[in-house]
Scaffold this active site. Structure first.
Site, PDB file in Angstrom:
ATOM      1  N   HIS A  87      16.903  81.445  61.559  1.00 12.28           N
ATOM      2  CA  HIS A  87      16.146  81.843  60.367  1.00 12.28           C
ATOM      3  C   HIS A  87      16.377  80.890  59.199  1.00 12.28           C
ATOM      4  O   HIS A  87      15.551  80.800  58.301  1.00 12.28           O
ATOM      5  CB  HIS A  87      16.427  83.304  59.986  1.00 12.28           C
ATOM      6  CG  HIS A  87      17.760  83.591  59.386  1.00 12.28           C
ATOM      7  ND1 HIS A  87      18.841  83.997  60.130  1.00 12.28           N
ATOM      8  CD2 HIS A  87      18.176  83.581  58.100  1.00 12.28           C
ATOM      9  CE1 HIS A  87      19.871  84.220  59.325  1.00 12.28           C
ATOM     10  NE2 HIS A  87      19.494  83.967  58.089  1.00 12.28           N
ATOM     11  N   ASP A 133      19.271  83.885  67.279  1.00  8.29           N
ATOM     12  CA  ASP A 133      19.291  83.335  65.920  1.00  8.29           C
ATOM     13  C   ASP A 133      20.168  82.091  65.852  1.00  8.29           C
ATOM     14  O   ASP A 133      21.227  82.072  65.224  1.00  8.29           O
ATOM     15  CB  ASP A 133      19.783  84.402  64.945  1.00  8.29           C
ATOM     16  CG  ASP A 133      19.538  84.026  63.490  1.00  8.29           C
ATOM     17  OD1 ASP A 133      18.759  83.086  63.246  1.00  8.29           O
ATOM     18  OD2 ASP A 133      20.118  84.687  62.602  1.00  8.29           O
ATOM     19  N   GLN A 222      25.423  87.234  50.814  1.00 11.44           N
ATOM     20  CA  GLN A 222      24.193  86.465  50.660  1.00 11.44           C
ATOM     21  C   GLN A 222      24.481  84.975  50.484  1.00 11.44           C
ATOM     22  O   GLN A 222      25.394  84.596  49.786  1.00 11.44           O
ATOM     23  CB  GLN A 222      23.390  86.967  49.457  1.00 11.44           C
ATOM     24  CG  GLN A 222      22.893  88.381  49.589  1.00 11.44           C
ATOM     25  CD  GLN A 222      23.814  89.369  48.946  1.00 11.44           C
ATOM     26  OE1 GLN A 222      24.908  89.007  48.538  1.00 11.44           O
ATOM     27  NE2 GLN A 222      23.386  90.611  48.882  1.00 11.44           N
ATOM     28  N   GLY A 223      23.687  84.163  51.165  1.00 11.74           N
ATOM     29  CA  GLY A 223      23.828  82.722  51.062  1.00 11.74           C
ATOM     30  C   GLY A 223      24.680  82.117  52.156  1.00 11.74           C
ATOM     31  O   GLY A 223      24.881  80.915  52.189  1.00 11.74           O
ATOM     32  N   ASP A 224      25.189  82.945  53.087  1.00  7.69           N
ATOM     33  CA  ASP A 224      26.102  82.449  54.112  1.00  7.69           C
ATOM     34  C   ASP A 224      25.485  82.285  55.489  1.00  7.69           C
ATOM     35  O   ASP A 224      26.158  81.856  56.423  1.00  7.69           O
ATOM     36  CB  ASP A 224      27.304  83.382  54.220  1.00  7.69           C
ATOM     37  CG  ASP A 224      28.186  83.298  52.994  1.00  7.69           C
ATOM     38  OD1 ASP A 224      28.180  82.251  52.338  1.00  7.69           O
ATOM     39  OD2 ASP A 224      28.863  84.274  52.679  1.00  7.69           O
ATOM     40  N   SER A 225      24.242  82.647  55.658  1.00  5.13           N
ATOM     41  CA  SER A 225      23.585  82.501  56.953  1.00  5.13           C
ATOM     42  C   SER A 225      23.800  81.095  57.511  1.00  5.13           C
ATOM     43  O   SER A 225      23.767  80.112  56.786  1.00  5.13           O
ATOM     44  CB  SER A 225      22.082  82.721  56.817  1.00  5.13           C
ATOM     45  OG  SER A 225      21.770  84.079  56.717  1.00  5.13           O
TER      46      SER A 225
END
Length: 274
Positions: A87, A133, A222-225
């Site tokens: 993603h 993913d 958030q921001g760690d994908s």
């Protein structure tokens, strides 16, 4: 339950701002988005973690768009490639993705910034909650940093319940909190498949692995994908999705790298320089 990816996008003043959202101890993020909206969130950095060193984890890198906005993490898997979440790879056009390596403090100009020449996404990927993913980005140039190791058939024990793993990133320290300028890390135990299936009805033990504490408190955000989950220097997971950040009974969900190790290795094979 509101499942969130670790990356979200919004447009502000014509500039693309990318943000990764995730529910395990993980890396940094970029511009803020609505933390309550599905598939979006504020930048995330390791919740319950501490400052980390690239001397210990030289394979930890992050992704930016062409404007320098960080939107995901990634991990070096060969001299010419990084692995990240699918993603993340699909969030920004190939020509606009930059891989930043060797930069512990995002405010500096240290390390390398490389463009991307090729994007491979796992076949059949549609969204993180359905598995697959994972992506591999081939860069223009070569990294001067040691890659992480991929798991092999003898590493099944790394996925055993209670195995202590390390998640790395540059994201927020809390859901909706301030973003980190530095690489951070956190220790989280691997969660059994049966327990994770209880926590997430979308959990697929073939393609996913969970890590975190039942009581919460330590997680990615958030921001760690796309960032790495490692045991020693072996990559066992890639930050994928979760429910908020560091909630009780809501561990982070990672892509199970052992399932995709052969594909990653094939895609990451260094190019022959002519």
């Amino acid at each position: 339950m509101s499942v969130k990816f670790r990356r979200s996008l919004l447009f502000a003043s014509g500039a693309l701002l990318a943000v990764a959202a995730f529910a395990v101890p993980v890396v940094a993020g970029t511009a803020a988005a609505d933390p309550g909206a599905a598939g979006s969130g504020n930048q995330a950095r390791i919740v319950g973690g501490e400052k980390a060193s690239l001397a210990d984890h030289p394979y930890a890198v992050y992704l930016t768009d062409a404007g320098g906005n960080q939107f995901c993490g990634a991990v070096i898997v060969s001299s010419t490639s990084v692995a990240t979440a699918a993603h993340c790879a699909k969030a920004v056009a190939k020509q606009d993705i930059r891989v930043v390596a060797g930069r512990e403090d995002k405010r500096t100009g240290d390390g390398q910034v490389l463009g991307v020449s090729k994007v491979w996404v796992s076949q059949g990927y549609t969204d993180p909650t359905k598995g697959g993913d994972v992506a591999v980005l081939t860069v223009r140039g070569q990294f001067g940093y040691r890659p992480a190791k991929l798991p092999d058939s003898g590493d099944a024990g790394l996925y055993a319940k209670g195995t202590q793993a390390t998640v790395l990133g540059w994201g927020r320290i809390a859901d909706g909190g301030a973003r980190s300028d530095y690489l951070r890390s956190a220790q989280v135990p691997v969660v059994s498949d049966s327990e994770c299936r209880t926590d997430y009805d979308v959990y697929d033990q073939r393609t996913m692995v969970c890590a975190g504490y039942a009581e919460g408190g330590v997680d990615a955000c958030q921001g760690d994908s796309g960032g790495p989950l490692v045991v020693g220097d072996t990559l066992i997971g890639i930050v994928s999705f979760g429910d908020g950040c560091a909630k009780a009974n809501r561990p982070g969900v990672y892509t199970r790298v052992s399932t995709y190790a052969d594909d990653i290795e094939a895609q990451a094979k260094p190019r022959l320089l002519g």
